[in-house]
Scaffold this motif. Structure first.
Motif, PDB file in Angstrom:
ATOM      1  N   LEU A  86      49.608  37.654  53.335  1.00  0.00           N
ATOM      2  CA  LEU A  86      50.659  38.722  53.000  1.00  0.00           C
ATOM      3  C   LEU A  86      51.059  38.995  51.770  1.00  0.00           C
ATOM      4  O   LEU A  86      51.611  39.982  51.371  1.00  0.00           O
ATOM      5  CB  LEU A  86      51.929  38.459  53.748  1.00  0.00           C
ATOM      6  CG  LEU A  86      51.527  38.541  55.422  1.00  0.00           C
ATOM      7  CD1 LEU A  86      52.959  37.990  56.115  1.00  0.00           C
ATOM      8  CD2 LEU A  86      50.998  39.724  56.173  1.00  0.00           C
ATOM      9  N   THR A  87      50.756  38.146  50.747  1.00  0.00           N
ATOM     10  CA  THR A  87      51.135  38.361  49.373  1.00  0.00           C
ATOM     11  C   THR A  87      50.122  38.182  48.331  1.00  0.00           C
ATOM     12  O   THR A  87      49.724  39.081  47.884  1.00  0.00           O
ATOM     13  CB  THR A  87      52.129  36.988  49.078  1.00  0.00           C
ATOM     14  OG1 THR A  87      51.465  35.807  49.329  1.00  0.00           O
ATOM     15  CG2 THR A  87      53.276  37.153  49.729  1.00  0.00           C
ATOM     16  N   TRP A  88      49.245  37.213  48.254  1.00  0.00           N
ATOM     17  CA  TRP A  88      48.186  37.079  47.055  1.00  0.00           C
ATOM     18  C   TRP A  88      46.943  37.577  47.365  1.00  0.00           C
ATOM     19  O   TRP A  88      46.100  37.730  46.737  1.00  0.00           O
ATOM     20  CB  TRP A  88      48.192  35.380  46.780  1.00  0.00           C
ATOM     21  CG  TRP A  88      49.359  34.926  45.812  1.00  0.00           C
ATOM     22  CD1 TRP A  88      50.283  34.196  46.215  1.00  0.00           C
ATOM     23  CD2 TRP A  88      49.485  35.329  44.526  1.00  0.00           C
ATOM     24  NE1 TRP A  88      51.294  33.958  45.045  1.00  0.00           N
ATOM     25  CE2 TRP A  88      50.586  34.518  44.038  1.00  0.00           C
ATOM     26  CE3 TRP A  88      48.800  35.885  43.577  1.00  0.00           C
ATOM     27  CZ2 TRP A  88      51.020  34.565  42.938  1.00  0.00           C
ATOM     28  CZ3 TRP A  88      49.266  36.341  42.161  1.00  0.00           C
ATOM     29  CH2 TRP A  88      50.382  35.376  41.702  1.00  0.00           C
ATOM     30  N   PHE A  89      46.565  37.861  48.720  1.00  0.00           N
ATOM     31  CA  PHE A  89      45.170  38.175  49.125  1.00  0.00           C
ATOM     32  C   PHE A  89      44.760  39.222  48.529  1.00  0.00           C
ATOM     33  O   PHE A  89      43.466  39.262  47.654  1.00  0.00           O
ATOM     34  CB  PHE A  89      45.366  38.433  50.492  1.00  0.00           C
ATOM     35  CG  PHE A  89      43.916  38.889  51.030  1.00  0.00           C
ATOM     36  CD1 PHE A  89      42.560  38.335  50.778  1.00  0.00           C
ATOM     37  CD2 PHE A  89      43.691  39.648  52.064  1.00  0.00           C
ATOM     38  CE1 PHE A  89      41.392  38.631  51.092  1.00  0.00           C
ATOM     39  CE2 PHE A  89      42.608  40.213  52.503  1.00  0.00           C
ATOM     40  CZ  PHE A  89      41.463  39.610  52.119  1.00  0.00           C
ATOM     41  N   PRO A  90      45.277  40.524  48.097  1.00  0.00           N
ATOM     42  CA  PRO A  90      44.722  41.748  47.450  1.00  0.00           C
ATOM     43  C   PRO A  90      44.532  41.172  45.913  1.00  0.00           C
ATOM     44  O   PRO A  90      43.688  41.868  45.496  1.00  0.00           O
ATOM     45  CB  PRO A  90      45.859  42.888  47.728  1.00  0.00           C
ATOM     46  CG  PRO A  90      46.404  42.248  48.837  1.00  0.00           C
ATOM     47  CD  PRO A  90      46.551  40.881  48.879  1.00  0.00           C
ATOM     48  N   THR A  91      45.462  40.795  45.425  1.00  0.00           N
ATOM     49  CA  THR A  91      45.353  40.105  43.895  1.00  0.00           C
ATOM     50  C   THR A  91      44.206  39.391  43.747  1.00  0.00           C
ATOM     51  O   THR A  91      43.529  39.572  42.764  1.00  0.00           O
ATOM     52  CB  THR A  91      46.661  39.206  43.525  1.00  0.00           C
ATOM     53  OG1 THR A  91      47.841  40.238  43.739  1.00  0.00           O
ATOM     54  CG2 THR A  91      46.620  38.931  42.095  1.00  0.00           C
ATOM     55  N   TYR A  92      43.878  38.368  44.954  1.00  0.00           N
ATOM     56  CA  TYR A  92      42.799  37.632  44.546  1.00  0.00           C
ATOM     57  C   TYR A  92      41.510  38.427  44.671  1.00  0.00           C
ATOM     58  O   TYR A  92      40.607  38.203  43.849  1.00  0.00           O
ATOM     59  CB  TYR A  92      42.665  36.648  45.909  1.00  0.00           C
ATOM     60  CG  TYR A  92      41.100  35.985  46.084  1.00  0.00           C
ATOM     61  CD1 TYR A  92      41.032  34.992  45.222  1.00  0.00           C
ATOM     62  CD2 TYR A  92      40.616  36.335  47.373  1.00  0.00           C
ATOM     63  CE1 TYR A  92      39.617  34.393  45.552  1.00  0.00           C
ATOM     64  CE2 TYR A  92      39.198  35.847  47.358  1.00  0.00           C
ATOM     65  CZ  TYR A  92      38.793  34.890  46.289  1.00  0.00           C
ATOM     66  OH  TYR A  92      37.734  34.321  46.676  1.00  0.00           O
ATOM     67  N   LEU A  93      41.382  39.643  45.554  1.00  0.00           N
ATOM     68  CA  LEU A  93      40.123  40.379  45.653  1.00  0.00           C
ATOM     69  C   LEU A  93      40.155  41.245  44.248  1.00  0.00           C
ATOM     70  O   LEU A  93      38.832  41.387  43.775  1.00  0.00           O
ATOM     71  CB  LEU A  93      40.321  41.477  46.851  1.00  0.00           C
ATOM     72  CG  LEU A  93      40.225  40.795  48.179  1.00  0.00           C
ATOM     73  CD1 LEU A  93      40.304  41.660  49.106  1.00  0.00           C
ATOM     74  CD2 LEU A  93      39.074  39.907  48.265  1.00  0.00           C
ATOM     75  N   VAL A  94      41.032  41.869  43.819  1.00  0.00           N
ATOM     76  CA  VAL A  94      41.050  42.681  42.558  1.00  0.00           C
ATOM     77  C   VAL A  94      40.866  41.925  41.141  1.00  0.00           C
ATOM     78  O   VAL A  94      40.036  42.228  40.604  1.00  0.00           O
ATOM     79  CB  VAL A  94      42.449  43.404  42.710  1.00  0.00           C
ATOM     80  CG1 VAL A  94      42.425  44.454  41.283  1.00  0.00           C
ATOM     81  CG2 VAL A  94      42.618  44.504  43.632  1.00  0.00           C
ATOM     82  N   GLU A  95      41.642  40.952  41.209  1.00  0.00           N
ATOM     83  CA  GLU A  95      41.766  40.246  39.605  1.00  0.00           C
ATOM     84  C   GLU A  95      40.609  39.146  39.581  1.00  0.00           C
ATOM     85  O   GLU A  95      40.010  39.137  38.602  1.00  0.00           O
ATOM     86  CB  GLU A  95      43.055  39.578  39.342  1.00  0.00           C
ATOM     87  CG  GLU A  95      44.072  40.616  39.253  1.00  0.00           C
ATOM     88  CD  GLU A  95      45.339  40.121  38.525  1.00  0.00           C
ATOM     89  OE1 GLU A  95      45.510  38.902  38.436  1.00  0.00           O
ATOM     90  OE2 GLU A  95      46.211  41.080  38.548  1.00  0.00           O
ATOM     91  N   TYR A  96      40.597  38.287  40.708  1.00  0.00           N
ATOM     92  CA  TYR A  96      39.441  37.428  40.760  1.00  0.00           C
ATOM     93  C   TYR A  96      38.226  37.624  41.016  1.00  0.00           C
ATOM     94  O   TYR A  96      36.943  37.190  40.358  1.00  0.00           O
ATOM     95  CB  TYR A  96      39.914  36.137  41.533  1.00  0.00           C
ATOM     96  CG  TYR A  96      38.970  34.679  41.201  1.00  0.00           C
ATOM     97  CD1 TYR A  96      39.119  34.070  39.996  1.00  0.00           C
ATOM     98  CD2 TYR A  96      38.559  34.205  42.358  1.00  0.00           C
ATOM     99  CE1 TYR A  96      38.537  33.053  39.942  1.00  0.00           C
ATOM    100  CE2 TYR A  96      37.631  33.244  42.372  1.00  0.00           C
ATOM    101  CZ  TYR A  96      37.756  32.657  40.970  1.00  0.00           C
ATOM    102  OH  TYR A  96      36.738  31.548  40.817  1.00  0.00           O
TER     103      TYR A  96
END
Length: 434
Positions: free
Chosen positions: A263-273
């Motif tokens: 609910l929080t970090w998942f999209p950031t993981y896909l985009v940034e990492y």
């Protein structure tokens, strides 16, 4: 013949299902406003020069107020009519969502997220009260399952939409549009919602079904209340000193920790990492939510099937949870591949497992003395809710150097701890002596 047909049509009105649609859409909007920060996170942190640790604090700020205000929120639902309270909190949290698109400081974002937590706190007690008012007892479990599925089904389809909105209007536009949607929906809710006795189009047959069931339930509750002794300090000692209860408390914290990552970090993981663009990440991010929805369905059907076959409670109730948490550990597999297909596969398996473990609430009634089910349930929910406060901050600290591998290992470790908690702390399922 036509008159008879019309009478039968009136007699079999199903307005409660229209009310269920209102709740379902409200849940979708509720979770949209909780999680749109995760879609905006990458662009937002770049523009405002926020560190991963600061983003972790922003992610967790919602949980600070949401968890603390669960009990006051429930009390508000008992005092204020739902038709007034629900539109009010909808507008309030939607305004807080909209304001996120207008601010430019870390402190202001923290304040907005806390405000959203404040005004969303009464939302699920509202949903429960509406279902209790509109549905007979033998239909309530299905009704609850349908509207709670909105958190997964809604997000699965909204993730690509939110990514498209951000691509067209930026992260500020994403918050503003999300807020406006909630405000419009609050008006629609107020126009169309009525309590059963006030609804102009409810047939006498449907109303009688609801009212008769309610009368029976109220009589039962009254009898139980007359027999029920008052709480004492010994009760609180009991619910916090039992190894079995701590087993489900810890398990719920671990279960919530896996959920809060998505609910929080998942999209950031896909985009940034993983360096996926916003549009592609939005579509791929929807797949684990669909997997979680399937896990929720399989969990209930599998457990009930095993019960009907005469399988022991240790096996029938624990099996979905233990298997689900073991599957959640598969999230660490994403650390060992650079192939997008396998990354999403590992994450989808993990979130499917999280959904499979979702029947954990059944252990409250299985273990707690009948007199203390509410108290144990409150402790269970409160400790589980702490994951929304702590896990985003821990992940923010772990990924501050730009490496997400320790964060996924942390999530897998939570799943492992949850598995051990049910296997070794809960142990044999026996109701605690009162």
């Amino acid at each position: 013949m036509q008159t008879v047909s019309q009478e039968n049509s009136i007699a079999t009105s199903h307005k409660r299902y229209q009310i269920l649609v209102l709740i379902f859409i409200s849940v979708v909007i509720n979770y949209m406003d909780r999680t749109n920060i995760s879609v905006a996170a990458s662009a937002l942190s770049d523009e405002l020069s926020l560190s991963a640790v600061q983003m972790g604090l922003i992610f967790s700020a919602f949980g600070w107020t949401y968890s603390v205000l669960q009990i006051p929120g429930g009390l508000a639902v008992d005092v204020v009519k739902v038709r007034i309270l629900y539109p009010f909190i909808l507008i309030a949290w939607s305004l807080a969502t909209l304001v996120q698109g207008l601010v430019s400081s870390f402190a202001a974002l923290i304040g907005c997220r806390m405000a959203i937590g404040v005004f969303e706190a009464p939302s699920y007690p509202c949903n429960n009260k509406i279902v209790t008012s509109w549905f007979p007892e033998n239909e309530r479990a299905s009704a609850i399952a349908i509207y709670t599925s909105g958190q997964f089904i809604g997000l699965a389809f909204l993730m690509p939409v939110l990514a498209l909105i951000q691509d067209q209007f930026g992260w500020r536009g994403l918050f503003i549009i999300s807020g406006l949607i909630g405000i419009v929906w609050a008006v629609i809710w107020y126009v169309f919602y009525r309590d059963p006795q006030d609804h102009p189009n409810v047939s006498e047959r449907e109303l009688a079904l609801i009212e008769q069931d309610k009368t029976d339930q109220e009589n039962t509750n009254k009898e139980q209340a007359e027999e029920k002794p008052k709480f004492s300090s010994a009760d609180f000692v009991k619910v916090f000193s039992s190894k079995k209860l701590w087993g489900i408390y810890i398990g719920q914290f671990c279960l919530g920790g896996v959920l809060i990552f998505f609910l929080t970090w998942f999209p950031t993981y896909l985009v940034e990492y993983r360096n996926l663009d916003f549009i592609k990440s939005g579509f791929l991010a929807s797949l684990p939510f669909l997997a979680a929805f399937c896990g929720v369905l399989v969990s209930g059907f599998l457990s009930d099937f095993l019960v009907r076959r005469g399988i022991s409670k240790e096996v029938s109730r624990k099996t979905p949870i233990v298997i689900g948490m073991l599957l959640s550990m598969c999230i660490v597999g994403a650390n060992y591949t650079d192939d997008t297909f396998w990354i999403i596969t590992f994450l989808s398996i993990a979130f499917f497992g999280n959904g499979l473990s979702s029947i954990a609430w059944v252990f409250v009634s299985l273990l707690a003395p009948k007199r203390l089910v509410g108290l144990v349930g409150g402790c269970f929910n409160a400790i589980g809710g702490l994951s929304a406060v702590t896990v985003p901050i821990v992940i923010g600290w772990l990924v501050n150097d730009g490496d997400f591998k320790p964060a996924l290992l942390f999530i897998a470790s939570l799943a492992a701890i949850g598995t051990c908690s049910y296997l070794f702390l809960v142990g044999k399922i026996d109701k605690l002596e009162d």
